[in-house]
Design a protein around this motif. Sequence first.
Motif, PDB file in Angstrom:
ATOM      1  N   PRO A 121       0.729  -1.373   0.248  1.00 56.94           N
ATOM      2  CA  PRO A 121       0.040   0.067  -0.438  1.00 56.94           C
ATOM      3  C   PRO A 121       1.001   0.907   0.006  1.00 56.94           C
ATOM      4  O   PRO A 121       2.456   0.947   0.902  1.00 56.94           O
ATOM      5  CB  PRO A 121      -0.931  -0.108   1.143  1.00 56.94           C
ATOM      6  CG  PRO A 121       0.447  -0.947   2.452  1.00 56.94           C
ATOM      7  CD  PRO A 121       0.887  -1.627   1.404  1.00 56.94           C
ATOM      8  N   GLY A 122       0.713   2.472  -0.262  1.00 55.41           N
ATOM      9  CA  GLY A 122       0.670   3.896  -0.673  1.00 55.41           C
ATOM     10  C   GLY A 122       1.325   3.919  -1.588  1.00 55.41           C
ATOM     11  O   GLY A 122       2.167   3.934  -2.338  1.00 55.41           O
ATOM     12  N   PRO A 123       2.380   5.490  -1.559  1.00 55.55           N
ATOM     13  CA  PRO A 123       2.689   5.685  -2.868  1.00 55.55           C
ATOM     14  C   PRO A 123       4.680   5.229  -2.754  1.00 55.55           C
ATOM     15  O   PRO A 123       4.670   4.590  -1.895  1.00 55.55           O
ATOM     16  CB  PRO A 123       3.299   7.268  -2.167  1.00 55.55           C
ATOM     17  CG  PRO A 123       3.869   7.070  -0.494  1.00 55.55           C
ATOM     18  CD  PRO A 123       2.265   6.311  -0.441  1.00 55.55           C
ATOM     19  N   ASP A 124       4.947   5.184  -3.902  1.00 57.97           N
ATOM     20  CA  ASP A 124       6.044   4.940  -4.192  1.00 57.97           C
ATOM     21  C   ASP A 124       6.231   2.793  -3.903  1.00 57.97           C
ATOM     22  O   ASP A 124       7.402   2.286  -3.810  1.00 57.97           O
ATOM     23  CB  ASP A 124       7.272   5.314  -3.799  1.00 57.97           C
ATOM     24  CG  ASP A 124       7.381   6.701  -3.852  1.00 57.97           C
ATOM     25  OD1 ASP A 124       7.101   7.459  -4.968  1.00 57.97           O
ATOM     26  OD2 ASP A 124       7.624   7.288  -3.063  1.00 57.97           O
ATOM     27  N   ALA A 125       5.602   2.267  -4.602  1.00 56.15           N
ATOM     28  CA  ALA A 125       5.533   1.297  -4.087  1.00 56.15           C
ATOM     29  C   ALA A 125       6.456   0.390  -4.877  1.00 56.15           C
ATOM     30  O   ALA A 125       7.414  -0.751  -4.627  1.00 56.15           O
ATOM     31  CB  ALA A 125       4.127   0.068  -4.420  1.00 56.15           C
ATOM     32  N   ARG A 153      10.066   1.232  -3.291  1.00 54.03           N
ATOM     33  CA  ARG A 153      10.170   0.612  -1.847  1.00 54.03           C
ATOM     34  C   ARG A 153      10.264  -1.331  -1.823  1.00 54.03           C
ATOM     35  O   ARG A 153      11.199  -1.826  -1.522  1.00 54.03           O
ATOM     36  CB  ARG A 153       8.707   0.685  -1.330  1.00 54.03           C
ATOM     37  CG  ARG A 153       9.387   2.257  -1.058  1.00 54.03           C
ATOM     38  CD  ARG A 153       7.905   2.828  -0.101  1.00 54.03           C
ATOM     39  NE  ARG A 153       6.777   2.202   0.176  1.00 54.03           N
ATOM     40  CZ  ARG A 153       5.483   1.984   0.005  1.00 54.03           C
ATOM     41  NH1 ARG A 153       5.047   1.838  -0.735  1.00 54.03           N
ATOM     42  NH2 ARG A 153       4.837   0.087   1.212  1.00 54.03           N
ATOM     43  N   THR A 165       6.777  -0.770   3.933  1.00 51.90           N
ATOM     44  CA  THR A 165       5.140  -0.417   5.352  1.00 51.90           C
ATOM     45  C   THR A 165       6.035   1.590   4.863  1.00 51.90           C
ATOM     46  O   THR A 165       6.722   2.184   4.847  1.00 51.90           O
ATOM     47  CB  THR A 165       6.102  -0.435   6.740  1.00 51.90           C
ATOM     48  OG1 THR A 165       6.198  -1.601   7.123  1.00 51.90           O
ATOM     49  CG2 THR A 165       4.752   0.322   7.254  1.00 51.90           C
ATOM     50  N   PRO A 166       4.986   2.153   3.987  1.00 53.02           N
ATOM     51  CA  PRO A 166       4.898   3.242   4.031  1.00 53.02           C
ATOM     52  C   PRO A 166       4.663   4.476   4.817  1.00 53.02           C
ATOM     53  O   PRO A 166       3.981   4.165   6.254  1.00 53.02           O
ATOM     54  CB  PRO A 166       3.208   3.602   2.632  1.00 53.02           C
ATOM     55  CG  PRO A 166       2.275   2.583   3.650  1.00 53.02           C
ATOM     56  CD  PRO A 166       3.255   1.338   3.593  1.00 53.02           C
TER      57      PRO A 166
END
Length: 196
Positions: A144-148, A151, A195-196
Amino acid sequence: MRAVSTPPTAPDATPARRDAEATKAAILKSARYLLARHAHADITLKDVAERAGVSPPLILKYFGNKDALFARVMSFEADARALLDAPPHELGRHMVRHVLESQRERGADPLLRIAFAPLHGAQGDILRANFRTQVTEHLAARLPGPDAGLRAELAVGTLLGLGVMYGIARGPHLRESAIEDIVNRYAPVVQAQLTP
């Protein structure tokens, strides 16, 4: 009194199936080992057979030919399924433990053969493409979240570093440490990217 004869029972096919599966696994392990140390063009079926303790015709029976065998070896699907088999909040611990246990108990790293892609010419391109789609993109899709994507690549890169230090550099302090101790130290670094 006449003896009653019972019809003969069919032999149990399970042991032969297990032997076949164990033989296929030994062949794949041998091919992965060689692929991580030699150029694809330099590896013969005889090399794979000798390392696996089987005959070259048995490899042909199970896999068809060298290209079919190495197509299986260059796939990361099964490795990625096992590597990513945990909920997102536990994934860092699971991934670190999986890499270490794979090396310590099975003598194989689920990811490390990607480090040798430059040795394999056009086959290396296939290895890289499979790695991206089957490992990093699959992981990114779960985050989840940005820049997956970024990451996921950073997390996998961190695991590759651990695999190199453990399996190739053979860091003595790392290899002498308990897996759980390494997991406790290293998993937060991986999880920080997940983890974002």
